[in-house]
Design an enzyme around this catalytic site. Structure first.
Site, mmCIF file in Angstrom:
data_model
loop_
_atom_site.group_PDB
_atom_site.id
_atom_site.type_symbol
_atom_site.label_atom_id
_atom_site.label_comp_id
_atom_site.label_asym_id
_atom_site.label_seq_id
_atom_site.Cartn_x
_atom_site.Cartn_y
_atom_site.Cartn_z
ATOM 1 N N GLU A 171 0.866 -1.178 0.000
ATOM 2 C CA GLU A 171 0.000 0.000 0.000
ATOM 3 C C GLU A 171 0.901 1.226 0.000
ATOM 4 O OE1 GLU A 171 -3.743 2.001 2.460
ATOM 5 O OE2 GLU A 171 -2.300 0.751 3.527
ATOM 6 N N ASP A 231 -3.307 11.790 -1.791
ATOM 7 C CA ASP A 231 -3.395 13.243 -1.928
ATOM 8 C C ASP A 231 -3.750 13.573 -3.374
ATOM 9 O OD1 ASP A 231 -2.913 16.028 -2.118
ATOM 10 O OD2 ASP A 231 -1.383 15.918 -0.545
ATOM 11 N N LYS A 251 -3.879 21.009 -8.193
ATOM 12 C CA LYS A 251 -3.353 21.999 -9.125
ATOM 13 C C LYS A 251 -2.596 21.310 -10.261
ATOM 14 C CE LYS A 251 -3.031 25.657 -5.669
ATOM 15 N NZ LYS A 251 -2.155 26.621 -4.957
ATOM 16 N N THR A 270 -10.456 2.537 5.249
ATOM 17 C CA THR A 270 -9.381 3.313 5.846
ATOM 18 C C THR A 270 -10.009 4.322 6.809
ATOM 19 O OG1 THR A 270 -9.361 5.176 4.307
ATOM 20 C CG2 THR A 270 -8.202 3.170 3.618
ATOM 21 N N GLU A 271 -9.162 5.019 7.567
ATOM 22 C CA GLU A 271 -9.667 6.055 8.465
ATOM 23 C C GLU A 271 -10.384 7.158 7.686
ATOM 24 O OE1 GLU A 271 -6.088 4.155 10.439
ATOM 25 O OE2 GLU A 271 -6.529 4.947 8.451
ATOM 26 N N GLU A 273 -11.744 6.910 4.736
ATOM 27 C CA GLU A 273 -12.951 6.363 4.115
ATOM 28 C C GLU A 273 -14.120 6.396 5.078
ATOM 29 O OE1 GLU A 273 -14.331 2.247 1.812
ATOM 30 O OE2 GLU A 273 -12.258 2.541 2.483
#
Length: 215
Positions: free
Chosen positions: A44, A118, A122, A191-192, A194
């Site tokens: 992961e 992330d 931009k 996940t946290e 999620e």
């Protein structure tokens, strides 16, 4: 979200080499020697606080998992989770996803997970996205032939960009959901992030893609 600095993090990481592997380059091409078995390896990239990778290891003892995380103040949370779980088939690497070729040889890895990466929204930051073509090339260099990427995000813009990136690279789309938690997908481990986003009613996007060309 601003990351809280933990000045003691590095020392704690160094105190637990059985979980956060020091000098991982020594296992290049022979990660199964570390796990002392011949099970496939899944990684992961951007493991965060480690909930996903730890729960996956518990659910699938016949697979070895490695969580990759750059931020010291984040990986110590994953370390705490591993210490508590005490499962033998999961390790952590404190490193950057750009450096994976230094630690993994071709065919060392069977699957790559990218969870809530992330989005770097931009345009000038496009090359930092973990689904940018340069990263796809890195994953291909360490995966078995026909290896897979499993990708989840709450960010629709990143998801659409990633689908285009996967397609342009020549990856085969094998699964797609635009609302994972209201789909028939079984065995999802959250996940946290999620859990947080789903509780707010945001849809979770998920896809699986596969490399087609042998190298």
């Amino acid at each position: 979200m601003r990351l809280r600095h933990k000045p003691w993090a590095r020392e704690k990481i160094e105190q637990h080499p059985q979980y956060v592997i020091p000098n991982p380059e020594q296992y290049y091409g022979r990660w199964n020697a570390l796990f002392d078995n011949g099970f496939p390896i899944h990684i992961e990239v951007g493991t965060g606080k480690g909930r996903f990778i730890t729960e996956m290891a518990k659910a699938n003892p016949e697979i070895n998992y490695i969580g990759i995380e750059l931020q010291e103040s984040v990986i110590v949370s994953a370390l705490d989770r591993l210490i508590e779980a005490d499962v033998p088939n999961v390790k952590l690497l404190h490193t950057n996803g750009e450096d994976l070729r230094k630690f993994f040889a071709k065919s060392d890895v069977e699957r790559v997970y990218l969870n809530f990466s992330d989005p770097w929204p931009k345009k000038r930051h496009e090359k930092r996205r973990l689904t940018f073509s340069a990263f796809l090339n890195i994953y291909e260099d360490i995966l078995v032939n026909g290896g897979e990427i499993h990708f989840k995000t709450d960010n629709r813009g990143l998801f659409e960009y990633s689908l285009q990136s996967f397609s342009a690279y020549g990856l085969l789309l094998t699964y797609l959901s635009l609302d994972l938690h209201n789909s028939d997908f079984a065995g999802n481990i959250m996940t946290e992030y999620e859990e947080k986003f789903s509780a707010k009613g945001q849809p979770i996007y998920r896809c699986e893609v596969k490399y087609q060309n042998e190298r």
